[in-house]
Write a protein that holds these residues in place. Structure first.
Motif, PDB file in Angstrom:
ATOM      1  N   ALA A 150       8.847 -35.019 -10.496  1.00 43.57           N
ATOM      2  CA  ALA A 150       8.171 -34.352 -11.618  1.00 43.57           C
ATOM      3  C   ALA A 150       6.709 -34.776 -11.710  1.00 43.57           C
ATOM      4  CB  ALA A 150       8.904 -34.674 -12.921  1.00 43.57           C
ATOM      5  N   PHE A 151       6.439 -36.061 -11.519  1.00 45.86           N
ATOM      6  CA  PHE A 151       5.065 -36.566 -11.583  1.00 45.86           C
ATOM      7  C   PHE A 151       4.221 -35.991 -10.455  1.00 45.86           C
ATOM      8  CE2 PHE A 151       1.858 -39.749 -10.411  1.00 45.86           C
ATOM      9  CZ  PHE A 151       1.163 -39.848 -11.607  1.00 45.86           C
ATOM     10  N   GLY A 152       4.789 -35.956  -9.238  1.00 51.94           N
ATOM     11  CA  GLY A 152       4.048 -35.430  -8.099  1.00 51.94           C
ATOM     12  C   GLY A 152       3.760 -33.951  -8.229  1.00 51.94           C
ATOM     13  N   VAL A 153       4.739 -33.192  -8.681  1.00 50.63           N
ATOM     14  CA  VAL A 153       4.555 -31.742  -8.853  1.00 50.63           C
ATOM     15  C   VAL A 153       3.541 -31.460  -9.952  1.00 50.63           C
ATOM     16  CG1 VAL A 153       5.700 -29.620  -9.591  1.00 50.63           C
ATOM     17  CG2 VAL A 153       6.821 -31.138  -7.951  1.00 50.63           C
ATOM     18  N   ALA A 154       3.641 -32.163 -11.068  1.00 52.67           N
ATOM     19  CA  ALA A 154       2.705 -31.944 -12.173  1.00 52.67           C
ATOM     20  C   ALA A 154       1.276 -32.346 -11.802  1.00 52.67           C
ATOM     21  CB  ALA A 154       3.159 -32.726 -13.404  1.00 52.67           C
ATOM     22  N   GLY A 155       1.142 -33.251 -10.829  1.00 55.96           N
ATOM     23  CA  GLY A 155      -0.182 -33.727 -10.437  1.00 55.96           C
ATOM     24  C   GLY A 155      -0.886 -32.882  -9.400  1.00 55.96           C
ATOM     25  N   VAL A 156      -0.236 -31.826  -8.903  1.00 56.47           N
ATOM     26  CA  VAL A 156      -0.882 -30.944  -7.930  1.00 56.47           C
ATOM     27  C   VAL A 156      -2.052 -30.223  -8.607  1.00 56.47           C
ATOM     28  CG1 VAL A 156      -0.570 -28.907  -6.456  1.00 56.47           C
ATOM     29  CG2 VAL A 156       1.225 -30.639  -6.602  1.00 56.47           C
ATOM     30  N   ARG A 157      -3.159 -30.142  -7.909  1.00 56.17           N
ATOM     31  CA  ARG A 157      -4.366 -29.561  -8.498  1.00 56.17           C
ATOM     32  C   ARG A 157      -4.126 -28.121  -8.945  1.00 56.17           C
ATOM     33  NH1 ARG A 157      -9.168 -30.944  -4.362  1.00 56.17           N
ATOM     34  NH2 ARG A 157     -10.112 -29.234  -5.587  1.00 56.17           N
ATOM     35  N   GLU A 158      -4.579 -27.814 -10.135  1.00 58.29           N
ATOM     36  CA  GLU A 158      -4.336 -26.500 -10.741  1.00 58.29           C
ATOM     37  C   GLU A 158      -5.001 -25.379  -9.959  1.00 58.29           C
ATOM     38  OE1 GLU A 158      -2.567 -23.972 -13.391  1.00 58.29           O
ATOM     39  OE2 GLU A 158      -2.305 -26.162 -13.267  1.00 58.29           O
ATOM     40  N   ASP A 159      -6.163 -25.651  -9.345  1.00 55.63           N
ATOM     41  CA  ASP A 159      -6.859 -24.574  -8.643  1.00 55.63           C
ATOM     42  C   ASP A 159      -6.101 -24.145  -7.390  1.00 55.63           C
ATOM     43  OD1 ASP A 159      -7.349 -27.005  -7.527  1.00 55.63           O
ATOM     44  OD2 ASP A 159      -9.454 -26.644  -7.051  1.00 55.63           O
ATOM     45  N   TRP A 160      -5.316 -25.086  -6.787  1.00 53.77           N
ATOM     46  CA  TRP A 160      -4.499 -24.683  -5.639  1.00 53.77           C
ATOM     47  C   TRP A 160      -3.410 -23.708  -6.082  1.00 53.77           C
ATOM     48  CZ3 TRP A 160      -3.544 -30.211  -3.257  1.00 53.77           C
ATOM     49  CH2 TRP A 160      -4.760 -30.706  -2.784  1.00 53.77           C
ATOM     50  N   VAL A 161      -2.803 -23.996  -7.217  1.00 51.61           N
ATOM     51  CA  VAL A 161      -1.773 -23.102  -7.744  1.00 51.61           C
ATOM     52  C   VAL A 161      -2.382 -21.753  -8.124  1.00 51.61           C
ATOM     53  CG1 VAL A 161      -0.008 -22.810  -9.522  1.00 51.61           C
ATOM     54  CG2 VAL A 161      -0.444 -25.086  -8.556  1.00 51.61           C
ATOM     55  N   ASN A 162      -3.605 -21.773  -8.675  1.00 54.67           N
ATOM     56  CA  ASN A 162      -4.270 -20.525  -9.046  1.00 54.67           C
ATOM     57  C   ASN A 162      -4.585 -19.672  -7.829  1.00 54.67           C
ATOM     58  OD1 ASN A 162      -4.221 -21.141 -11.776  1.00 54.67           O
ATOM     59  ND2 ASN A 162      -6.222 -22.174 -11.730  1.00 54.67           N
ATOM     60  N   VAL A 163      -4.950 -20.326  -6.706  1.00 52.51           N
ATOM     61  CA  VAL A 163      -5.202 -19.584  -5.469  1.00 52.51           C
ATOM     62  C   VAL A 163      -3.919 -18.909  -4.998  1.00 52.51           C
ATOM     63  CG1 VAL A 163      -5.770 -19.824  -3.015  1.00 52.51           C
ATOM     64  CG2 VAL A 163      -7.159 -20.977  -4.743  1.00 52.51           C
ATOM     65  N   ALA A 164      -2.792 -19.631  -5.106  1.00 52.47           N
ATOM     66  CA  ALA A 164      -1.505 -19.038  -4.721  1.00 52.47           C
ATOM     67  C   ALA A 164      -1.188 -17.829  -5.602  1.00 52.47           C
ATOM     68  CB  ALA A 164      -0.394 -20.082  -4.831  1.00 52.47           C
ATOM     69  N   ARG A 165      -1.488 -17.900  -6.894  1.00 49.69           N
ATOM     70  CA  ARG A 165      -1.262 -16.759  -7.786  1.00 49.69           C
ATOM     71  C   ARG A 165      -2.180 -15.594  -7.427  1.00 49.69           C
ATOM     72  NH1 ARG A 165      -1.233 -20.502 -13.231  1.00 49.69           N
ATOM     73  NH2 ARG A 165       0.935 -21.266 -13.067  1.00 49.69           N
ATOM     74  N   THR A 166      -3.410 -15.938  -7.022  1.00 43.77           N
ATOM     75  CA  THR A 166      -4.351 -14.890  -6.635  1.00 43.77           C
ATOM     76  C   THR A 166      -3.821 -14.108  -5.433  1.00 43.77           C
ATOM     77  OG1 THR A 166      -6.198 -16.220  -7.441  1.00 43.77           O
ATOM     78  CG2 THR A 166      -6.723 -14.432  -5.899  1.00 43.77           C
ATOM     79  N   HIS A 167      -3.174 -14.837  -4.527  1.00 46.61           N
ATOM     80  CA  HIS A 167      -2.588 -14.188  -3.353  1.00 46.61           C
ATOM     81  C   HIS A 167      -1.205 -13.609  -3.654  1.00 46.61           C
ATOM     82  CE1 HIS A 167      -5.779 -16.511  -1.361  1.00 46.61           C
ATOM     83  NE2 HIS A 167      -5.643 -15.660  -0.346  1.00 46.61           N
ATOM     84  N   GLU A 168      -0.832 -13.606  -4.927  1.00 45.64           N
ATOM     85  CA  GLU A 168       0.415 -13.014  -5.407  1.00 45.64           C
ATOM     86  C   GLU A 168       1.651 -13.611  -4.717  1.00 45.64           C
ATOM     87  OE1 GLU A 168       0.089  -8.805  -4.979  1.00 45.64           O
ATOM     88  OE2 GLU A 168      -1.379  -8.606  -6.604  1.00 45.64           O
ATOM     89  N   LEU A 169       1.594 -14.944  -4.537  1.00 49.90           N
ATOM     90  CA  LEU A 169       2.772 -15.645  -4.015  1.00 49.90           C
ATOM     91  C   LEU A 169       3.775 -15.837  -5.142  1.00 49.90           C
ATOM     92  CD1 LEU A 169       1.175 -18.423  -1.763  1.00 49.90           C
ATOM     93  CD2 LEU A 169       1.984 -16.167  -1.074  1.00 49.90           C
ATOM     94  N   GLY A 170       5.048 -15.679  -4.824  1.00 54.55           N
ATOM     95  CA  GLY A 170       6.086 -15.907  -5.817  1.00 54.55           C
ATOM     96  C   GLY A 170       6.219 -17.387  -6.141  1.00 54.55           C
ATOM     97  N   ALA A 171       6.970 -17.668  -7.199  1.00 54.26           N
ATOM     98  CA  ALA A 171       7.139 -19.060  -7.634  1.00 54.26           C
ATOM     99  C   ALA A 171       7.792 -19.909  -6.554  1.00 54.26           C
ATOM    100  CB  ALA A 171       7.968 -19.099  -8.916  1.00 54.26           C
ATOM    101  N   LEU A 172       8.791 -19.342  -5.879  1.00 55.30           N
ATOM    102  CA  LEU A 172       9.500 -20.103  -4.845  1.00 55.30           C
ATOM    103  C   LEU A 172       8.598 -20.381  -3.655  1.00 55.30           C
ATOM    104  CD1 LEU A 172      12.297 -21.313  -4.349  1.00 55.30           C
ATOM    105  CD2 LEU A 172      12.929 -19.206  -3.154  1.00 55.30           C
ATOM    106  N   LYS A 173       7.846 -19.363  -3.219  1.00 56.97           N
ATOM    107  CA  LYS A 173       6.953 -19.549  -2.075  1.00 56.97           C
ATOM    108  C   LYS A 173       5.814 -20.501  -2.426  1.00 56.97           C
ATOM    109  CE  LYS A 173       4.879 -16.954   1.694  1.00 56.97           C
ATOM    110  NZ  LYS A 173       4.609 -15.607   2.264  1.00 56.97           N
ATOM    111  N   THR A 174       5.327 -20.415  -3.653  1.00 59.38           N
ATOM    112  CA  THR A 174       4.287 -21.353  -4.094  1.00 59.38           C
ATOM    113  C   THR A 174       4.807 -22.792  -4.078  1.00 59.38           C
ATOM    114  OG1 THR A 174       3.290 -19.668  -5.517  1.00 59.38           O
ATOM    115  CG2 THR A 174       2.757 -21.960  -6.001  1.00 59.38           C
ATOM    116  N   ALA A 175       6.047 -22.968  -4.503  1.00 64.56           N
ATOM    117  CA  ALA A 175       6.637 -24.305  -4.531  1.00 64.56           C
ATOM    118  C   ALA A 175       6.737 -24.901  -3.128  1.00 64.56           C
ATOM    119  CB  ALA A 175       8.017 -24.256  -5.186  1.00 64.56           C
ATOM    120  N   PHE A 176       7.122 -24.072  -2.150  1.00 70.26           N
ATOM    121  CA  PHE A 176       7.348 -24.580  -0.798  1.00 70.26           C
ATOM    122  C   PHE A 176       6.060 -24.705   0.008  1.00 70.26           C
ATOM    123  CE2 PHE A 176      11.821 -23.499  -1.538  1.00 70.26           C
ATOM    124  CZ  PHE A 176      12.439 -24.585  -0.940  1.00 70.26           C
ATOM    125  N   THR A 177       5.120 -23.780  -0.174  1.00 74.76           N
ATOM    126  CA  THR A 177       3.926 -23.763   0.684  1.00 74.76           C
ATOM    127  C   THR A 177       2.731 -24.490   0.090  1.00 74.76           C
ATOM    128  OG1 THR A 177       3.231 -21.627  -0.256  1.00 74.76           O
ATOM    129  CG2 THR A 177       4.606 -21.580   1.740  1.00 74.76           C
TER     130      THR A 177
END
Length: 278
Positions: free
Chosen positions: A169-196
């Motif tokens: 939980a600590f490691g996942v919560a600490g992932v930089r938000e802008d990386w997650v935002n880039v994944a959303r920009t590329h319309e990656l699903g939640a599961l693919k974002t989690a793995f990649t």
């Protein structure tokens, strides 16, 4: 060259400390004296003519280690099995409970780390259950499961789950938000974002939790096997103590340390392999 030289100096100091410790231990043990005088019938019945149990010198422990390790997998009955068989039972219980805990802790840790709602909902339960000693669950497990083997595995499951869950939980919560935002920009699903995206970045923290858990699991299995009996390195220690064979007790303690060191080294290697570079 400097690092190699430093490693060599450290190895030399380790060997010197080991040899000095063994020498001091050997010299500090006085030989047992027998009562060679004429004994009364009562003294004979109470064993006054035999040597009292005492801490053995390292030379005796080394002889015992050679005897045990020269044939570690012998099986002469329920209470007489080789050290290899006993360690095998313990490792089986540890790994079974450990991987069951990982199967639940890592996905749940992802959920808690990615969702503030899940974190707020589950955190009170985690904070209440986490401080409970694993062995406190043993009587309840024996009563409900009614099987000593499964109860020992359950105790390993309980003690292993918390470090993995919290670190994930600590490691996942600490992932930089802008990386997650880039994944959303590329319309990656939640599961693919989690793995990649999230998993590679959080992997070092997750493996750290797994490394802590395997150490705790190996500590707890020894105590659990002393309680449930039957087989395992914990039972071996307790059985040899009941026989007042302190040489075997010390040998088994050293074997517990060696196996624990190897388990930690394996996860240390895995930890270096998953190191994440931005």
């Amino acid at each position: 060259m400097d690092m190699l030289s430093e490693n060599k100096r450290a190895a030399i100091w380790s060997i010197v400390l080991l040899l000095v410790s063994l020498l001091v231990w050997e010299l500090s043990i006085s030989p047992q004296e027998l009562n060679t005088g004429e004994l009364t019938e009562y003294e004979l019945l109470t064993g006054a003519g035999t040597a009292k149990a005492g801490v053995p010198p390292p030379s005796q422990v080394l002889v015992k280690a050679w005897q045990e390790l020269s044939n570690p997998f012998y099986d002469a009955g329920p209470n007489d099995k080789g050290i290899g068989i006993q360690i095998g039972y313990s490792i089986y219980r540890v790994l079974t409970g450990y991987f069951l805990a990982a199967f639940i802790a890592i996905p749940l840790g992802f959920l808690i780390g990615m969702s503030s709602v899940a974190h707020k909902a589950l955190n009170p339960f985690i904070q209440v259950l986490r401080p409970i000693s694993p062995l406190a669950w043993m009587p309840l497990a024996l009563f409900i499961i009614q099987d000593s083997e499964a109860s020992a595995i359950f105790v390993i499951f309980i003690c292993s789950i918390w470090p993995m869950l919290i670190n994930t939980a600590f490691g996942v919560a600490g992932v930089r938000e802008d990386w997650v935002n880039v994944a959303r920009t590329h319309e990656l699903g939640a599961l693919k974002t989690a793995f990649t995206v999230i998993l590679p970045a959080a992997a070092p923290t997750i493996v750290t939790g797994m490394r802590i858990s395997i150490g705790i699991a190996w500590l707890v299995i020894v105590a659990a096997e002393m309680l449930v009996g039957g087989t395992g390195i914990g039972y071996y220690v307790w059985n040899e103590w009941n026989n007042l064979d302190l040489t075997s007790v010390i040998f088994s303690i050293l074997m517990i340390g060696v196996v624990g060191m190897l388990l930690d080294a394996a996860f240390g290697l895995l930890q270096r392999r998953v190191a994440y570079v931005e």
